[in-house]
Enzyme design. Structure first.
Site, PDB file in Angstrom:
ATOM      1  N   SER A   8      17.603 -54.370 106.093  1.00 30.00           N
ATOM      2  CA  SER A   8      18.721 -54.071 105.192  1.00 30.00           C
ATOM      3  C   SER A   8      18.713 -52.663 104.615  1.00 30.00           C
ATOM      4  O   SER A   8      19.680 -52.259 103.973  1.00 30.00           O
ATOM      5  CB  SER A   8      18.774 -55.097 104.056  1.00 30.00           C
ATOM      6  OG  SER A   8      19.221 -56.332 104.555  1.00 30.00           O
TER       7      SER A   8
ATOM      8  N   LYS B 236      21.254 -50.774  94.502  1.00 31.17           N
ATOM      9  CA  LYS B 236      21.813 -51.987  95.098  1.00 31.17           C
ATOM     10  C   LYS B 236      21.938 -53.028  93.988  1.00 31.17           C
ATOM     11  O   LYS B 236      21.025 -53.154  93.152  1.00 31.17           O
ATOM     12  CB  LYS B 236      20.867 -52.477  96.205  1.00 31.17           C
ATOM     13  CG  LYS B 236      21.360 -53.664  97.004  1.00 31.17           C
ATOM     14  CD  LYS B 236      20.354 -54.001  98.118  1.00 31.17           C
ATOM     15  CE  LYS B 236      20.852 -55.102  99.032  1.00 31.17           C
ATOM     16  NZ  LYS B 236      19.911 -55.358 100.156  1.00 31.17           N
TER      17      LYS B 236
ATOM     18  N   SER C 294      22.000 -55.364 104.449  1.00 29.26           N
ATOM     19  CA  SER C 294      22.801 -55.748 103.322  1.00 29.26           C
ATOM     20  C   SER C 294      22.941 -54.655 102.272  1.00 29.26           C
ATOM     21  O   SER C 294      23.758 -54.781 101.355  1.00 29.26           O
ATOM     22  CB  SER C 294      22.208 -56.993 102.657  1.00 29.26           C
ATOM     23  OG  SER C 294      20.908 -56.731 102.171  1.00 29.26           O
TER      24      SER C 294
END
Lengths: 463, 106
Positions: A184, A84, A160
């Protein structure tokens, strides 16, 4: 055939590592396979914000040279992975899904977890898309574009950590890293049909991961199968003396835990969790429980307040973290995100203090329930992935904001730092994925892996 | 019966003081209806009647944040959502002895 099936036949991390160790596959080929898959899938998915092909090829050459020289290869040697875009990777700017962070200098060091995976021989091929500053459940990023669900174009991959989940689901990489404050990792894992682990709060070092909510933030891995998730989790564990948040826990060997054949007390969480899931999701969870003869149920009190407390604390800490940027560069944020952070920053202290005090009470309350069960089962998301831009959903007799409500079943659990393994339920052809949360007492990730492995052996989960 | 009488009387009183008062009362009623559930499409004039809106306006100034109309509206929408969330937490009875953890340990 679902869209994801076109690219998901790539090898698992454990297969790649074994083949490289045995000399039937070179690391160079493993990396080229991953890069080819990325090139083929990215136009439709947009999971990556940075692809570092040259560095990955150079790292693969080192692995192949080490093997040729007779060296003992580490457990993940030659396995491609993605991170990420909030994890520091030396030499690259950590964007955290924002426009503002483009002005930052490149990271000098790898984040602790990135370093752990590299130490285990894995090779980073790039950084993945995410919601701006991780305050998001949909990854509809205005700066870098929306990430599409590999199972259905035009649908959210969740957020996310949407790019990390989508990259794994699409077969671009076998494993990836994400972060999870309010869901997330679990929300994208549920929407994309992959495994995701949010470990116990403080289990893994967060050093080098761009923060959001200091008192709740957590980090963890995604994988397409359970064996890979365990393999990666074992590699990620380790004491980081430079992370004050990390607990002084003894590592739990996840791979070894999966071989345990022990009787576990399992119950399905009802009340708030079934009330706030659609009929389709509740049916899928019930089928899973029926398959495993799980008949016990459990309920927690004031779960709606737990979700609300997580909401308030996140807004307050996130708002405070970004206040200076909001003062000087508000126009460079996504407008809605800026407004949400500003609202959080101006909350009365009484609300936030009560939320933290409630958190203490809720932790004690839930711990009591965990004296009588080892594993709790609850849906991960109220619904399967929704089309991008969905504004509201009708749930439990009322209209709720769709994007923010994606995490309403994950937030109460992460508020109190419990370890959660999100596993994808078996689905019929054409149905979108749905995940369930397997929840255990703090530091008992071993029970999560033992139970999930048992569920795989019994055919209730795909391995 | 009263409604019927009004409907009959209004055309005759179109330009009278009475008619203006009725229009003002209706405007106030509509404004009250719009502010009763704080909605993203509300007009700026109605925000002046909402306690969240005036708090948001003051807080934007106190925190040196941009205070243009679009920001005020957007922040007020999120603040209203937070206020509803906070109400759920505030109504849980907690004893005085329950403390805020300084460093959270699960």
């Amino acid at each position: 055939m679902s869209e994801v099936a076109k690219g998901a036949n790539a090898s698992s991390a454990s297969e790649i590592a074994t083949a490289i160790r045995e000399g039937t596959l070179s690391a160079a080929t493993a990396i080229e396979n991953s890069l080819t898959q990325i090139a083929a899938q990215e136009p439709g998915i947009n999971a990556f914000t940075g692809i570092w092909a040259d560095e990955a090829r150079a790292a693969a050459a080192k692995v192949d040279a080490a093997r040729a020289g007779g060296a003992n290869l580490p457990p993940l040697a030659g396995v491609p992975f993605a991170v990420k875009d909030l994890f520091d990777v030396a030499g690259h700017v950590t964007l955290a899904g924002s426009k503002i962070n483009r002005d930052h200098a490149p990271a000098i060091d790898d984040a602790f977890l990135v370093a752990q995976l590299k130490r285990a021989g894995a090779i980073c091929v790039g950084a993945t898309n995410m919601g701006e500053y991780a305050y998001d459940f949909v990854t509809e990023n205005r700066h870098y574009g929306a990430t599409h669900n590999p199972h259905r174009h035009g649908y959210t991959a969740g957020g996310s950590s949407g790019g990390s989940a989508a990259a794994v689901a699409a077969g671009e990489v076998p494993v990836s890293l994400g972060s999870d404050t309010n869901g997330s990792i679990r929300v994208p894992a549920s929407y994309c049909g992959v495994y995701g682990l949010r470990p116990t709060h403080g289990r893994l070092s967060r050093r080098g991961a761009f923060p959001f909510v200091a008192s709740i933030d957590n980090v963890g891995p995604f994988a397409r199968d359970l064996d890979d998730l365990a393999l990666v989790f074992d590699a990620l564990q380790g004491r980081d003396t430079r992370d004050a948040n990390q607990g002084d826990s003894v590592p739990v060997p996840a791979v070894a835990s999966m071989r345990l054949n022990r009787t576990l007390r399992v119950a399905r969480l009802e009340g708030y969790f079934s009330d706030n899931a659609t009929h389709e999701v509740n049916c899928a969870v019930k089928e899973f429980c029926d398959e495993l003869s799980i008949t016990r149920t459990a309920q927690w009190q004031h779960v709606d307040a737990a979700r609300a407390a997580a909401f308030a604390i996140s807004a307050a800490e996130g708002g405070a973290l970004h206040l200076k940027r909001l003062q000087s560069r508000a126009a460079d944020f996504e407008a809605d995100r800026a407004h949400r952070l500003m609202a959080g920053a101006m909350q009365p202290a009484a609300w936030v203090a009560q939320a933290h005090r409630f958190r203490s009470w809720f932790r004690s309350h839930v711990r009591e329930s965990l004296h009588y069960v080892d594993i709790l089962v609850a849906p991960a998301t109220p619904w399967p992935a929704l089309p991008h831009g969905t504004a509201t959903m009708h749930l439990n007799g009322r209209d709720v904001p769709a994007a923010a409500s994606g995490g309403m079943l994950t937030q109460p659990v992460s508020l109190i730092g419990l370890p959660v393994l999100c596993v994808p339920l078996p689905r019929a052809e054409g149905q979108l994925p749905i995940g369930v949360q397997l929840i255990a007492a703090p530091w008992r990730e071993d029970l999560l892996f033992a139970f999930a492995a048992m569920a795989v052996r019994q055919g209730a989960l795909a391995g | 019966m009263a409604d019927v009488r009004h409907r009959q009387a209004l055309p005759r009183l179109k330009n009278s003081v009475y008619s203006a008062n009725v229009r003002r009362a209706r405007h106030r009623q509509n404004a009250k209806r719009r502010t009763s559930s704080f909605h993203i499409t509300q007009e700026r004039s109605t925000m002046h009647n909402d306690p969240s809106a005036s708090f948001v306006r003051a807080a934007l100034g106190a925190l040196d944040l941009p205070a243009d109309e679009a920001t005020e509206k957007g922040v007020a929408t999120h603040f209203s959502r937070l206020r509803a969330m906070a109400a759920l937490v505030m109504e849980v009875p907690l004893t005085d002895e329950i403390e805020t953890p300084s460093i959270f340990v699960p």
